[in-house]
Design a protein around this motif. Sequence first.
Motif, PDB file in Angstrom:
ATOM      1  N   ARG A  22      11.182 -13.259 -17.303  1.00 41.66           N
ATOM      2  CA  ARG A  22      11.393 -12.317 -18.380  1.00 41.66           C
ATOM      3  C   ARG A  22      12.765 -12.574 -18.982  1.00 41.66           C
ATOM      4  O   ARG A  22      13.725 -12.817 -18.257  1.00 41.66           O
ATOM      5  N   PRO A  23      12.856 -12.503 -20.281  1.00 46.67           N
ATOM      6  CA  PRO A  23      14.184 -12.648 -20.891  1.00 46.67           C
ATOM      7  C   PRO A  23      15.068 -11.460 -20.530  1.00 46.67           C
ATOM      8  O   PRO A  23      14.587 -10.338 -20.373  1.00 46.67           O
ATOM      9  N   VAL A  24      16.350 -11.721 -20.368  1.00 47.08           N
ATOM     10  CA  VAL A  24      17.293 -10.677 -20.007  1.00 47.08           C
ATOM     11  C   VAL A  24      18.308 -10.542 -21.131  1.00 47.08           C
ATOM     12  O   VAL A  24      18.861 -11.534 -21.595  1.00 47.08           O
ATOM     13  N   SER A  25      18.557  -9.321 -21.559  1.00 48.14           N
ATOM     14  CA  SER A  25      19.540  -9.056 -22.609  1.00 48.14           C
ATOM     15  C   SER A  25      20.549  -8.038 -22.098  1.00 48.14           C
ATOM     16  O   SER A  25      20.167  -6.950 -21.682  1.00 48.14           O
ATOM     17  N   PRO A  26      21.838  -8.385 -22.096  1.00 47.06           N
ATOM     18  CA  PRO A  26      22.839  -7.418 -21.648  1.00 47.06           C
ATOM     19  C   PRO A  26      22.978  -6.289 -22.669  1.00 47.06           C
ATOM     20  O   PRO A  26      22.760  -6.479 -23.865  1.00 47.06           O
TER      21      PRO A  26
END
Length: 71
Positions: free
Chosen positions: A12-16
């Motif tokens: 899954r893409p992770v976005s801060p």
Amino acid sequence: MRSADLPSAPGRPVSPKGEDLIDADQVARQISLDQARESRLVAEGTMDRIRAKFGLDSVGPAATARFRRAS
């Protein structure tokens, strides 16, 4: 996404995300385990204050210092 020589796996893409951020001067100082680095940082700040007060040439390497003979 696939990288060379890595097995494919679902991901899954992770976005801060930043919320409730505060100014840097309000942050507690982080404890360091690298005492040599801490010493360099303290010395650097001290040299900056000396240069601000007495001029840029007031602090530098000892090898470049111009010594005056005592009379």
